[in-house]
Design a protein around this motif. Structure first.
Motif, mmCIF file in Angstrom:
data_model
loop_
_atom_site.group_PDB
_atom_site.id
_atom_site.type_symbol
_atom_site.label_atom_id
_atom_site.label_comp_id
_atom_site.label_asym_id
_atom_site.label_seq_id
_atom_site.Cartn_x
_atom_site.Cartn_y
_atom_site.Cartn_z
ATOM 1 N N THR A 193 -1.700 4.074 52.024
ATOM 2 C CA THR A 193 -0.527 3.878 51.198
ATOM 3 C C THR A 193 -0.927 4.031 49.738
ATOM 4 O OG1 THR A 193 -0.861 1.500 50.947
ATOM 5 C CG2 THR A 193 0.352 2.243 52.901
ATOM 6 N N GLU A 194 0.050 4.083 48.864
ATOM 7 C CA GLU A 194 -0.240 4.205 47.438
ATOM 8 C C GLU A 194 -1.063 3.024 46.950
ATOM 9 O OE1 GLU A 194 2.225 4.605 43.206
ATOM 10 O OE2 GLU A 194 3.199 5.152 45.106
ATOM 11 N N ALA A 195 -0.734 1.825 47.436
ATOM 12 C CA ALA A 195 -1.480 0.636 47.034
ATOM 13 C C ALA A 195 -2.908 0.684 47.571
ATOM 14 C CB ALA A 195 -0.770 -0.622 47.518
ATOM 15 N N GLU A 196 -3.076 1.128 48.806
ATOM 16 C CA GLU A 196 -4.406 1.234 49.393
ATOM 17 C C GLU A 196 -5.244 2.271 48.653
ATOM 18 O OE1 GLU A 196 -3.701 0.061 54.096
ATOM 19 O OE2 GLU A 196 -3.276 2.109 53.404
ATOM 20 N N GLN A 197 -4.596 3.365 48.277
ATOM 21 C CA GLN A 197 -5.290 4.417 47.527
ATOM 22 C C GLN A 197 -5.831 3.869 46.211
ATOM 23 O OE1 GLN A 197 -5.287 7.954 48.584
ATOM 24 N NE2 GLN A 197 -6.947 8.009 47.102
ATOM 25 N N ALA A 198 -5.021 3.070 45.543
ATOM 26 C CA ALA A 198 -5.440 2.482 44.268
ATOM 27 C C ALA A 198 -6.618 1.531 44.463
ATOM 28 C CB ALA A 198 -4.261 1.761 43.621
ATOM 29 N N ARG A 199 -6.625 0.780 45.558
ATOM 30 C CA ARG A 199 -7.713 -0.159 45.829
ATOM 31 C C ARG A 199 -9.003 0.575 46.166
ATOM 32 N NH1 ARG A 199 -5.280 -3.383 50.486
ATOM 33 N NH2 ARG A 199 -7.454 -4.025 50.754
ATOM 34 N N LEU A 200 -8.899 1.687 46.856
ATOM 35 C CA LEU A 200 -10.092 2.436 47.245
ATOM 36 C C LEU A 200 -10.734 3.144 46.053
ATOM 37 C CD1 LEU A 200 -11.941 3.475 49.524
ATOM 38 C CD2 LEU A 200 -10.376 5.425 49.767
ATOM 39 N N THR A 201 -9.897 3.658 45.167
ATOM 40 C CA THR A 201 -10.410 4.428 44.032
ATOM 41 C C THR A 201 -11.327 3.587 43.160
ATOM 42 O OG1 THR A 201 -8.444 5.841 43.996
ATOM 43 C CG2 THR A 201 -9.768 5.747 41.982
ATOM 44 N N GLY A 202 -12.552 4.056 42.999
ATOM 45 C CA GLY A 202 -13.522 3.348 42.178
ATOM 46 C C GLY A 202 -14.379 2.361 42.929
ATOM 47 N N PHE A 203 -14.234 2.275 44.256
ATOM 48 C CA PHE A 203 -15.013 1.281 44.999
ATOM 49 C C PHE A 203 -16.517 1.535 44.868
ATOM 50 C CE2 PHE A 203 -15.582 4.544 48.159
ATOM 51 C CZ PHE A 203 -16.718 4.172 48.874
ATOM 52 N N ASP A 204 -16.929 2.796 44.668
ATOM 53 C CA ASP A 204 -18.343 3.128 44.551
ATOM 54 C C ASP A 204 -18.744 3.448 43.108
ATOM 55 O OD1 ASP A 204 -16.835 5.429 44.434
ATOM 56 O OD2 ASP A 204 -18.155 6.629 45.699
ATOM 57 N N MET A 205 -17.919 3.080 42.165
ATOM 58 C CA MET A 205 -18.188 3.375 40.755
ATOM 59 C C MET A 205 -18.564 2.131 39.951
ATOM 60 S SD MET A 205 -17.780 6.688 40.359
ATOM 61 C CE MET A 205 -18.399 7.036 42.009
ATOM 62 N N GLN A 206 -18.782 1.020 40.619
ATOM 63 C CA GLN A 206 -19.149 -0.216 39.922
ATOM 64 C C GLN A 206 -20.668 -0.276 39.821
ATOM 65 O OE1 GLN A 206 -16.408 -1.753 38.752
ATOM 66 N NE2 GLN A 206 -15.365 -0.090 39.847
ATOM 67 N N TRP A 207 -21.222 0.510 38.908
ATOM 68 C CA TRP A 207 -22.664 0.661 38.816
ATOM 69 C C TRP A 207 -23.289 -0.451 37.983
ATOM 70 C CZ3 TRP A 207 -23.113 6.624 37.526
ATOM 71 C CH2 TRP A 207 -22.538 7.349 38.590
ATOM 72 N N ILE A 208 -24.430 -0.929 38.451
ATOM 73 C CA ILE A 208 -25.148 -1.938 37.685
ATOM 74 C C ILE A 208 -25.874 -1.264 36.526
ATOM 75 C CG2 ILE A 208 -25.448 -3.412 39.703
ATOM 76 C CD1 ILE A 208 -28.332 -2.439 39.874
ATOM 77 N N GLU A 209 -26.230 -2.056 35.528
ATOM 78 C CA GLU A 209 -26.919 -1.518 34.359
ATOM 79 C C GLU A 209 -28.253 -0.899 34.768
ATOM 80 O OE1 GLU A 209 -28.473 -2.979 29.929
ATOM 81 O OE2 GLU A 209 -27.421 -4.368 31.286
ATOM 82 N N GLY A 210 -28.500 0.294 34.289
ATOM 83 C CA GLY A 210 -29.740 0.976 34.604
ATOM 84 C C GLY A 210 -29.658 1.914 35.789
ATOM 85 N N PHE A 211 -28.584 1.855 36.550
ATOM 86 C CA PHE A 211 -28.435 2.745 37.703
ATOM 87 C C PHE A 211 -28.116 4.149 37.205
ATOM 88 C CE2 PHE A 211 -25.479 4.423 41.103
ATOM 89 C CZ PHE A 211 -26.491 4.732 42.002
ATOM 90 N N ASN A 212 -28.832 5.139 37.698
ATOM 91 C CA ASN A 212 -28.661 6.506 37.190
ATOM 92 C C ASN A 212 -27.662 7.332 37.990
ATOM 93 O OD1 ASN A 212 -30.013 7.105 39.555
ATOM 94 N ND2 ASN A 212 -31.552 8.424 38.604
ATOM 95 N N GLY A 213 -26.924 6.670 38.884
ATOM 96 C CA GLY A 213 -25.929 7.399 39.661
ATOM 97 C C GLY A 213 -26.543 8.308 40.710
ATOM 98 N N ASP A 214 -27.808 8.061 41.037
ATOM 99 C CA ASP A 214 -28.517 8.876 42.032
ATOM 100 C C ASP A 214 -28.452 10.359 41.692
ATOM 101 O OD1 ASP A 214 -29.320 6.657 43.423
ATOM 102 O OD2 ASP A 214 -27.767 6.789 44.952
#
Length: 216
Positions: free
Chosen positions: A71-92
């Motif tokens: 759903t639109e709400a579910e889509q919004a919740r999923l977006t960014g789930f893997d973008m909460q990077w800790i300090e110093g993480f180089n994004g692989d």
């Protein structure tokens, strides 16, 4: 019934979680050059494996009707789930031009979709320090611990500069390295490969994307 089936699949797949890697991500890269011919942005796509995608959707309680659509709400919740990077993480991801390690910003303009049972995410990163001279680049997507395995199987594209071409150099899986990979697969989920005498094994098993422009 569908939820029960999903839980059964999770149980049957549990043995996969005791070995490295834990997550598999088909990877694509898009290189964007500016008007001066410098690499300015890289666009990264990760298509996660079905098992990990199922774990994420179950944990986030998404797609509760199991129709494979959000759903639109579910889509919004999923977006960014893997973008909460800790300090110093180089994004692989590492990108070098000649002997210069280019600086990459954190992720921006990210998106996520659920398609055919797989979560596919895309994000942009700004590139700093690139030169229009000697425009030859090597990009290496990898996790040093090999917790996540990145396979460059999705498209690699170049835009903004004429005469550029790309190729993917696969890791040279010699007999010794294959033995190391087998040893790595036997580690349990709580063991860090560094502690097991396998430092930065992810880099040894990484593919390298090579982009050259002009006569480079």
């Amino acid at each position: 019934m569908k939820r029960l089936l999903a839980l059964v699949l999770l149980c049957l797949s549990a043995t996969r979680a005791i070995a490295h890697p834990h997550i598999f991500a088909d990877t694509g890269l898009a290189f964007h050059f500016d008007a001066e011919g410098r690499l300015a942005q890289v666009e990264v796509t990760w298509a996660y494996d079905e098992f990990y995608s199922l774990l994420v959707t179950e944990d986030m309680e998404l797609d509760q009707d199991f129709d494979g659509k959000l759903t639109e709400a579910e889509q919004a919740r999923l977006t960014g789930f893997d973008m909460q990077w800790i300090e110093g993480f180089n994004g692989d991801l590492e990108i070098v031009q000649g002997d210069t390690d280019l600086r990459l910003s954190g992720p921006r303009d990210y998106s996520a979709v659920l398609r055919d049972g797989r979560i596919i995410t895309t994000h942009f990163r700004d590139v700093e320090g690139a030169s229009a001279e000697n425009p030859a680049y090597e990009a290496k997507p990898y996790d040093r611990t090999y917790y996540t395995a990145y396979d460059v199987t999705l498209p690699v594209t170049v835009s903004g500069r004429e005469g550029c071409r790309s190729r993917v150099r696969m890791p040279d899986l010699t007999k010794g390295l294959m033995a190391v990979r087998d040893q790595l697969a036997e580690l349990d989920a709580d063991t860090n490969p560094d502690e097991a005498g396998l430092p930065n094994i992810g880099e040894d098993l990484a593919s390298i994307v090579i982009v050259t422009c002009g006569e480079s």
